[in-house]
Design a protein around this motif. Sequence first.
Motif, PDB file in Angstrom:
ATOM      1  N   TYR A 173      90.131  45.889  18.031  1.00  0.00           N
ATOM      2  CA  TYR A 173      89.867  46.380  19.381  1.00  0.00           C
ATOM      3  C   TYR A 173      90.860  47.471  19.728  1.00  0.00           C
ATOM      4  O   TYR A 173      91.977  47.485  19.221  1.00  0.00           O
ATOM      5  N   SER A 174      90.432  48.361  20.589  1.00  0.00           N
ATOM      6  CA  SER A 174      91.311  49.442  21.014  1.00  0.00           C
ATOM      7  C   SER A 174      91.164  49.665  22.510  1.00  0.00           C
ATOM      8  O   SER A 174      90.062  49.902  23.004  1.00  0.00           O
ATOM      9  N   LYS A 175      92.298  49.598  23.187  1.00  0.00           N
ATOM     10  CA  LYS A 175      92.288  49.849  24.632  1.00  0.00           C
ATOM     11  C   LYS A 175      92.524  51.320  24.909  1.00  0.00           C
ATOM     12  O   LYS A 175      92.554  51.748  26.045  1.00  0.00           O
TER      13      LYS A 175
ATOM     14  N   THR B 107      88.647  54.084  32.927  1.00  0.00           N
ATOM     15  CA  THR B 107      89.679  53.869  31.910  1.00  0.00           C
ATOM     16  C   THR B 107      89.846  52.378  31.599  1.00  0.00           C
ATOM     17  O   THR B 107      90.521  52.024  30.638  1.00  0.00           O
ATOM     18  N   ASP B 108      89.227  51.520  32.412  1.00  0.00           N
ATOM     19  CA  ASP B 108      89.360  50.077  32.178  1.00  0.00           C
ATOM     20  C   ASP B 108      88.281  49.594  31.211  1.00  0.00           C
ATOM     21  O   ASP B 108      87.523  48.685  31.508  1.00  0.00           O
TER      22      ASP B 108
ATOM     23  N   ALA C 290      75.692  39.028  25.273  1.00  0.00           N
ATOM     24  CA  ALA C 290      74.806  38.890  26.442  1.00  0.00           C
ATOM     25  C   ALA C 290      74.881  37.463  26.974  1.00  0.00           C
ATOM     26  O   ALA C 290      74.948  37.238  28.180  1.00  0.00           O
ATOM     27  N   GLU C 291      74.903  36.505  26.044  1.00  0.00           N
ATOM     28  CA  GLU C 291      74.986  35.104  26.480  1.00  0.00           C
ATOM     29  C   GLU C 291      76.266  34.832  27.261  1.00  0.00           C
ATOM     30  O   GLU C 291      76.314  33.935  28.092  1.00  0.00           O
ATOM     31  N   LYS C 292      77.310  35.593  26.982  1.00  0.00           N
ATOM     32  CA  LYS C 292      78.569  35.414  27.720  1.00  0.00           C
ATOM     33  C   LYS C 292      78.604  36.300  28.968  1.00  0.00           C
ATOM     34  O   LYS C 292      79.643  36.416  29.630  1.00  0.00           O
ATOM     35  N   GLY C 293      77.512  37.004  29.220  1.00  0.00           N
ATOM     36  CA  GLY C 293      77.458  37.859  30.406  1.00  0.00           C
ATOM     37  C   GLY C 293      78.267  39.137  30.265  1.00  0.00           C
ATOM     38  O   GLY C 293      78.689  39.734  31.254  1.00  0.00           O
ATOM     39  N   ILE C 294      78.514  39.570  29.019  1.00  0.00           N
ATOM     40  CA  ILE C 294      79.296  40.793  28.808  1.00  0.00           C
ATOM     41  C   ILE C 294      78.361  41.988  28.644  1.00  0.00           C
ATOM     42  O   ILE C 294      77.491  41.992  27.766  1.00  0.00           O
ATOM     43  N   ASN C 295      78.546  42.971  29.493  1.00  0.00           N
ATOM     44  CA  ASN C 295      77.690  44.156  29.464  1.00  0.00           C
ATOM     45  C   ASN C 295      78.235  45.176  28.456  1.00  0.00           C
ATOM     46  O   ASN C 295      79.435  45.417  28.394  1.00  0.00           O
ATOM     47  N   ILE C 296      77.336  45.755  27.678  1.00  0.00           N
ATOM     48  CA  ILE C 296      77.748  46.759  26.694  1.00  0.00           C
ATOM     49  C   ILE C 296      77.480  48.148  27.270  1.00  0.00           C
ATOM     50  O   ILE C 296      76.361  48.466  27.640  1.00  0.00           O
ATOM     51  N   ARG C 297      78.523  48.960  27.328  1.00  0.00           N
ATOM     52  CA  ARG C 297      78.390  50.293  27.934  1.00  0.00           C
ATOM     53  C   ARG C 297      77.964  51.348  26.924  1.00  0.00           C
ATOM     54  O   ARG C 297      77.335  52.327  27.276  1.00  0.00           O
TER      55      ARG C 297
ATOM     56  N   ALA D 229      88.329  43.848  30.946  1.00  0.00           N
ATOM     57  CA  ALA D 229      88.590  42.485  31.392  1.00  0.00           C
ATOM     58  C   ALA D 229      88.016  41.445  30.420  1.00  0.00           C
ATOM     59  O   ALA D 229      88.484  40.310  30.369  1.00  0.00           O
ATOM     60  N   TYR D 230      87.015  41.848  29.628  1.00  0.00           N
ATOM     61  CA  TYR D 230      86.365  40.901  28.702  1.00  0.00           C
ATOM     62  C   TYR D 230      86.889  40.992  27.277  1.00  0.00           C
ATOM     63  O   TYR D 230      86.301  40.422  26.364  1.00  0.00           O
TER      64      TYR D 230
END
Length: 413
Positions: free
Chosen positions: A263-265, A344-345, A371-378, A394-395
């Motif tokens: 992962y990269s922030k 930026t988040d 999707a099952e965890k409610g995480i939206n992909i941008r 945040a996810y």
Amino acid sequence: MARLVMKFGGTSVANIERIRNVARHVKREIDAGHEVAVVVSAMSGKTNELVGWCRDASVLHDAREYDTVVASGEQVTSGLLAITLQDMGIPARSWQGWQIPIETDGAHGAARITGIDGSKIIQHFNERGEVAVVSGFQGIHRPTGRISTLGRGGSDTSAVALAAAIQADRCDIYTDVDGVYTTDPRIVPQARRLDRVSFEEMLEMASLGAKVLQVRSVELAMIHNVKTFVRSSFDDPADPKPGTLICDEEDIVEQQIITGIAYSKDEAQITLRRVADKPGVAAAIFGPLADASINVDMIIQVVSDDTVTTDITFTVPTADYERAKTILEGVRDRIGYASLQGATDVVKISAIGVGMRSHAGVAARAFRALAEKGINIRAITTSEIKFSLLIDAAYTELAVRTLHSLYGLDKAA
Ligand code: ASP
Ligand code: MG
């Protein structure tokens, strides 16, 4: 007898006691009859301090003088390790980049190695049985005679390049972790250490945010086929563990579909709304960014339904976010967009594995699980051996954990 390059990072040489511990690792290999060249980083925190001093002296400083300053951290540790080895009765001497020489191009602060003459080091092996203690991170730009540095984390690259130059049998990169993990163990306690990882996968992992090795060092290891291990300097010098071997794909027997999650922030998202949908628009947007040396990563252009306007979303490094926005605002008339939105988040999560080449639907499983965890992909990008997803920062932990267990990477409880 083998010829080894042993590289020790900043935490491994953080103080005299740790340098003594490094010397014990070197002594073990010398006692086993090997020829050893050691590459050292600066003591941990030192380079940051030196960089800070340059900034304090002048925000817009001369890059050649910056290199003169920041290269000094490695000079200190090379001398200290040579002294410590001598104190243990092991012949040793320090080598600065310019003394070998390690030649680079003139891109001060981010120079690339153009050649290393390993002959003097080899001569000292033969004639004096001497350990070469080499300052990492630095070289010389021959045409100007100036000291250069290879960019942050560059000692890894010094080590691999030196291993290739002196035809070492192995390059051991000693760090504060005992190898390469399936993901960051600080986020996923179930992360596993990999015994082996292919050059290509390691290259993707390093590029996509895993911080174990400088990207360039992996490229060099791949090109020159340097057998490279990542291992811990905190292991008992008398009985160290082998670490992770970075090697050819063919040398990995049990290949998983996915090898690691990175992962990269360090990503920021920019969206241009209602851009004219006509030829040349992408060039008008990305041309000026390229001219400003801003690396654009993920790009999505939506197919418009009105055929008049479209939306374009892309990511840039967080450090370049403000600059990119200013540039795009400056060429707004030429591009003709309705609005510019940014965030930026965000974080880029990537799954890497050479097994993806031969398996379909690997990414689709991730989309469903998130999707099952409610995480939206941008945003999404894929290549032959990886896919990357941009999501809300945040996810991060939830997403990394979800993918890590989805692809069977969790270690057995
Ligand atoms: N000392 C340099 C840095 O902190 C090079 C390195 O450690 O690899 O970036
Ligand atoms: Mg490093």
